[in-house]
Design an enzyme around this catalytic site. Structure first.
Site, PDB file in Angstrom:
ATOM      1  N   HIS A  32       0.846  -1.200   0.000  1.00  0.00           N
ATOM      2  CA  HIS A  32       0.000   0.000   0.000  1.00  0.00           C
ATOM      3  C   HIS A  32       0.886   1.256   0.000  1.00  0.00           C
ATOM      4  O   HIS A  32       0.695   2.177   0.787  1.00  0.00           O
ATOM      5  CB  HIS A  32      -0.949  -0.010   1.194  1.00  0.00           C
ATOM      6  N   TYR A 301       4.577  -4.496   9.962  1.00  0.00           N
ATOM      7  CA  TYR A 301       4.463  -3.052   9.800  1.00  0.00           C
ATOM      8  C   TYR A 301       5.659  -2.346  10.439  1.00  0.00           C
ATOM      9  O   TYR A 301       6.192  -1.370   9.898  1.00  0.00           O
ATOM     10  CB  TYR A 301       3.187  -2.539  10.444  1.00  0.00           C
TER      11      TYR A 301
END
Length: 312
Positions: A32, A301
């Site tokens: 993303h 992440y």
């Protein structure tokens, strides 16, 4: 004896695999990569108040920041591709406290464990000479891991949206809600666009500008807020909570728990580009399920953030 890889090792392997699939783009997320943030307000319907004590699901509106994105790790991939899209919502609960809800335009995921995710990335790795992946490797992976079939089937049929505001998004994982009486049940989230589902043909998508989704939503907001409704599916005994490749039965009870009104492009895009929207950042009244992919995401992440924040 060879020890099992640690969560940290798997996170490193996962981010390495993302880079092998999409390339390394300094300063960007490994997935993303390209996105844009918007200001929003979330107004709960009150329908969730008896099921969870979560602050943003009671009665009062809360401010939010919304990041729309394409799923690819290459920030230069054009919007007109048949690709994943994401909506990440950061609810601002006051006193510097946030909780995040991260969703994509797929009802289920393509892997059930972090180990399978790393193996899948290996099957998707591009040949350094041709820049293409080997369909035979992906086919072999799916044959060995048939739980991936529903996710890949959905990915192959996903629409190319007219707008970020005309797509449907699922949070894919289960979460546990607990109310004031200490009663708990599992739920799954889905965002439904008030404008309805609208898609482009591949031919029409090919005529769009590379970043048409951002431009379109910015223009759409000139006519007023863009609204989504948050639907929650209530799980029952036997519904899988630890496997995000499996959907719950369609006949499960659903409730509409709130409306998200997106109002304007956020002023400080550079600030928000540096933030993490983490699905494990929950608030009292909401807990993580036993889904290993959900728990793993915060480590992946963190690894991605460490690399991009250091110029990698």
């Amino acid at each position: 004896m060879t020890s099992s890889p640690t969560t940290h090792d798997l996170a490193v392997d996962a981010v390495d695999g993302m880079e092998q699939v999409s390339g390394t783009h300094p300063g960007y997320r490994r997935a993303h990569a390209r996105g844009v943030c918007f200001d929003a307000t979330f107004t709960p319907t009150g329908a969730a108040a008896e099921l969870t004590t979560a602050a943003h699901l009671q009665q009062e509106p809360v401010p939010a920041t919304v990041r729309f994105s394409n799923s690819e790790g290459n920030p230069h991939s054009p919007d007109g591709r048949r690709s994943g899209r994401g909506i990440a919502v950061k609810f601002h609960l006051g006193h510097g406290v946030d909780t995040d809800l991260v969703a994509v335009n797929l009802p289920v995921f393509v892997v059930s464990t972090p180990e399978h995710f790393v193996k899948l990335l290996g099957a998707l790795k591009k040949d350094p000479h041709t820049g293409q992946n080997d369909p035979a490797l992906l086919g072999a992976y799916i044959k060995d891991n048939p739980e991936a079939i529903p996710g890949f089937t959905a990915a192959g049929a996903m629409p190319i949206p007219v707008s970020y505001g005309t797509a449907k998004y699922w949070a894919i994982h289960a979460f546990r809600w607990t109310n004031a009486a200490g009663e708990s049940r599992y739920v799954r989230y889905r965002w439904e666009p008030a404008a309805g589902l609208q898609e482009l043909s591949p031919e029409d998508a090919g005529h769009q500008t590379p970043e048409y989704l951002t431009d379109e939503l910015t223009q759409r907001l000139l006519d007023g807020p863009v609204r989504f409704t948050l639907h929650v599916q209530l799980g029952e005994d036997g519904d899988p909570t630890n496997d995000c490749t499996k959907a719950w039965p369609a006949e499960r009870t659903e409730i509409a728990v709130g409306h998200l009104d997106i109002t304007a492009t956020s002023a400080d895009q550079e600030h928000w580009a540096g933030q993490v929207f983490d699905p494990t950042r929950v608030t009292p009244g909401i807990d993580l399920s036993d889904d290993p992919v959900l728990a793993f995401r915060t480590r992946a992440y963190a690894e991605s953030f460490a690399r991009r924040s250091h110029g990698g």
